[in-house]
Design an enzyme around this catalytic site. Sequence first.
Site, PDB file in Angstrom:
ATOM      1  N   LYS A   1       3.202 -15.234   1.929  1.00 52.83           N
ATOM      2  CA  LYS A   1       3.533 -16.080   0.778  1.00 52.83           C
ATOM      3  C   LYS A   1       5.046 -16.287   0.786  1.00 52.83           C
ATOM      4  O   LYS A   1       5.766 -15.824  -0.106  1.00 52.83           O
ATOM      5  CB  LYS A   1       3.071 -15.429  -0.525  1.00 52.83           C
ATOM      6  CG  LYS A   1       1.566 -15.457  -0.729  1.00 52.83           C
ATOM      7  CD  LYS A   1       1.046 -16.791  -1.253  1.00 52.83           C
ATOM      8  CE  LYS A   1       1.444 -16.995  -2.704  1.00 52.83           C
ATOM      9  NZ  LYS A   1       1.011 -18.342  -3.192  1.00 52.83           N
TER      10      LYS A   1
ATOM     11  N   ASP B   1      -6.375  -7.105   3.648  1.00 55.85           N
ATOM     12  CA  ASP B   1      -7.506  -6.460   2.984  1.00 55.85           C
ATOM     13  C   ASP B   1      -8.418  -7.531   2.378  1.00 55.85           C
ATOM     14  O   ASP B   1      -9.637  -7.520   2.565  1.00 55.85           O
ATOM     15  CB  ASP B   1      -6.979  -5.511   1.903  1.00 55.85           C
ATOM     16  CG  ASP B   1      -8.094  -4.734   1.224  1.00 55.85           C
ATOM     17  OD1 ASP B   1      -9.007  -4.269   1.938  1.00 55.85           O
ATOM     18  OD2 ASP B   1      -8.054  -4.595  -0.010  1.00 55.85           O
TER      19      ASP B   1
ATOM     20  N   ASP C   1      -2.805 -17.949   0.332  1.00 60.15           N
ATOM     21  CA  ASP C   1      -3.816 -18.542  -0.556  1.00 60.15           C
ATOM     22  C   ASP C   1      -4.470 -19.749   0.105  1.00 60.15           C
ATOM     23  O   ASP C   1      -5.694 -19.915   0.079  1.00 60.15           O
ATOM     24  CB  ASP C   1      -3.217 -18.904  -1.930  1.00 60.15           C
ATOM     25  CG  ASP C   1      -1.984 -19.791  -1.850  1.00 60.15           C
ATOM     26  OD1 ASP C   1      -1.379 -19.916  -0.756  1.00 60.15           O
ATOM     27  OD2 ASP C   1      -1.610 -20.375  -2.887  1.00 60.15           O
TER      28      ASP C   1
ATOM     29  N   ASP D   1     -12.194  -9.162   4.065  1.00 66.39           N
ATOM     30  CA  ASP D   1     -13.478  -9.134   3.345  1.00 66.39           C
ATOM     31  C   ASP D   1     -14.064 -10.539   3.265  1.00 66.39           C
ATOM     32  O   ASP D   1     -15.266 -10.742   3.436  1.00 66.39           O
ATOM     33  CB  ASP D   1     -13.304  -8.590   1.914  1.00 66.39           C
ATOM     34  CG  ASP D   1     -13.638  -7.105   1.818  1.00 66.39           C
ATOM     35  OD1 ASP D   1     -13.545  -6.405   2.846  1.00 66.39           O
ATOM     36  OD2 ASP D   1     -13.999  -6.649   0.712  1.00 66.39           O
TER      37      ASP D   1
ATOM     38  N   TYR E   1       0.824  -1.214   0.000  1.00 67.14           N
ATOM     39  CA  TYR E   1       0.000   0.000   0.000  1.00 67.14           C
ATOM     40  C   TYR E   1       0.861   1.268   0.000  1.00 67.14           C
ATOM     41  O   TYR E   1       0.414   2.318  -0.442  1.00 67.14           O
ATOM     42  CB  TYR E   1      -0.912   0.031   1.230  1.00 67.14           C
ATOM     43  CG  TYR E   1      -2.258  -0.609   1.034  1.00 67.14           C
ATOM     44  CD1 TYR E   1      -2.369  -1.934   0.635  1.00 67.14           C
ATOM     45  CD2 TYR E   1      -3.432   0.114   1.257  1.00 67.14           C
ATOM     46  CE1 TYR E   1      -3.598  -2.524   0.467  1.00 67.14           C
ATOM     47  CE2 TYR E   1      -4.675  -0.476   1.086  1.00 67.14           C
ATOM     48  CZ  TYR E   1      -4.752  -1.793   0.695  1.00 67.14           C
ATOM     49  OH  TYR E   1      -5.988  -2.370   0.528  1.00 67.14           O
TER      50      TYR E   1
HETATM   51  C1  IPM Z   1     -10.486  -1.353   3.719  1.00 70.66           C
HETATM   52  C2  IPM Z   1     -10.748  -0.674   2.414  1.00 70.66           C
HETATM   53  C3  IPM Z   1      -9.627   0.310   2.138  1.00 70.66           C
HETATM   54  C4  IPM Z   1      -8.349  -0.484   1.954  1.00 70.66           C
HETATM   55  C5  IPM Z   1      -9.848   1.255   0.953  1.00 70.66           C
HETATM   56  C6  IPM Z   1     -11.137   2.041   1.122  1.00 70.66           C
HETATM   57  C7  IPM Z   1      -8.700   2.183   0.760  1.00 70.66           C
HETATM   58  O1  IPM Z   1     -10.899  -1.620   1.409  1.00 70.66           O
HETATM   59  O2  IPM Z   1     -10.386  -0.645   4.743  1.00 70.66           O
HETATM   60  O3  IPM Z   1     -10.399  -2.580   3.742  1.00 70.66           O
HETATM   61  O4  IPM Z   1      -8.050  -0.994   0.867  1.00 70.66           O
HETATM   62  O5  IPM Z   1      -7.621  -0.616   2.953  1.00 70.66           O
HETATM   63 MG    MG Z   2     -10.910  -3.625   2.093  1.00 73.85          MG
END
Ligand code: IPM
Ligand code: MG
Length: 367
Positions: free
Chosen positions: A192, A248, A224, A252, A142
């Site tokens: 990884k 990230d 993975d 999710d 990032y």
């Molecule tokens: C998260 C989001 C952020 C990230 C975006 C909005 C920049 O996806 O907080 O997971 O990628 O970190």
């Molecule tokens: Mg995210």
Amino acid sequence: MANPSLLILAGDGIGPEVMAEVTRIIDWYGAKRGMAFDVSEDLVGGAAYDAHGTPLHDDTMARAQEVDAVLLGAVGGPKYDALDFSVKPERGLLRLRKEMDLYANLRPAQCFDALADFSSLKKDVVAGLDIMIVRELTSGVYFGEPRGIIEEGNERVGINTQRYTESEIDRVARSAFELAMRRGNKLCSMEKANVMESGILWREVVTRVGADYPEVELSHMYADAGAMQLTRWPKQFDVIVTDNLFGDLLSDLAAMLTGSLGMLPSASLGAPMANGRPKALYEPVHGSAPDIAGQGKANPIACILSFAMALRYSFDAGGEADRLERAVEQVLADGKRTADLLGEEGVEPVTTSQMGDAVLAALDASL
Ligand code: IPM
Ligand code: MG
């Protein structure tokens, strides 16, 4: 002593609606639990861009550095898609994370009993799930340099750099081990190491830090394979520690195991300030959901539970955090559902503020 200070950055889309319910809960704690906060509000993301031409004004950044905790709603929306990368709403959030040095991002994925049917996985795979992903938040791909889009010969090349120092790995690993000690004493580190040198170093440093936490059972997994195991049998995990990008993705994935992104809070923590509290920002994992913004449909629970995390991690009020989490659980058990949580036939959704009403009523009932 002065009241603890909170900076509210509601942001874009559904951010202001869900944050309005949190504000009512903050007021409840002041009125009913003698925990008054000094609350200030400011802009972030697209809202800040509209007002100042930048997704985070320097004054807001300075204020965020001073307060005891920042509560953030959500940033972004289609209105800002065409903006230059440097002023996109997300840059405001990334600047907060970077400049406050919030290196440990705690993302719990907890499946509420009342919602176990809601997951796309089988009920027995997710019922009772309670895991915590610790995502490194201030480094890795990032932020790594070099980055950019450059000309090379007759074409362009997009470049980002995965980069981790030993100390960056060390400090986030310690946060994860400390958390594991307060939970089930199990930590799985994901990278990884089979293809990336940064992964080899990650594994080495996490293993070294593990020697200071002999009570914690440490394991390693390629990220993975970790994604696969998270969908196969997520209950094998307690705490997971991983880098910024894998975190990230995996967070999710873990969030969706529980049925709805609208339920999940997060805490981003940095080093202790002079008063002993960590630098901290709390935000729901969900985004700004521009498609439903302004309609009273949004689920405020993720944002409410983010405030519960603030009570626990910034204000040493774990008992009050438990109270708020139990109130949310109660409301769900009573069948209250915002539109994102509908599935059952014949259930009428409640609005954002009705969900807030219900949580406040459950808090009252807890006294
Ligand atoms: C998260 C989001 C952020 C990230 C975006 C909005 C920049 O996806 O907080 O997971 O990628 O970190
Ligand atoms: Mg995210």
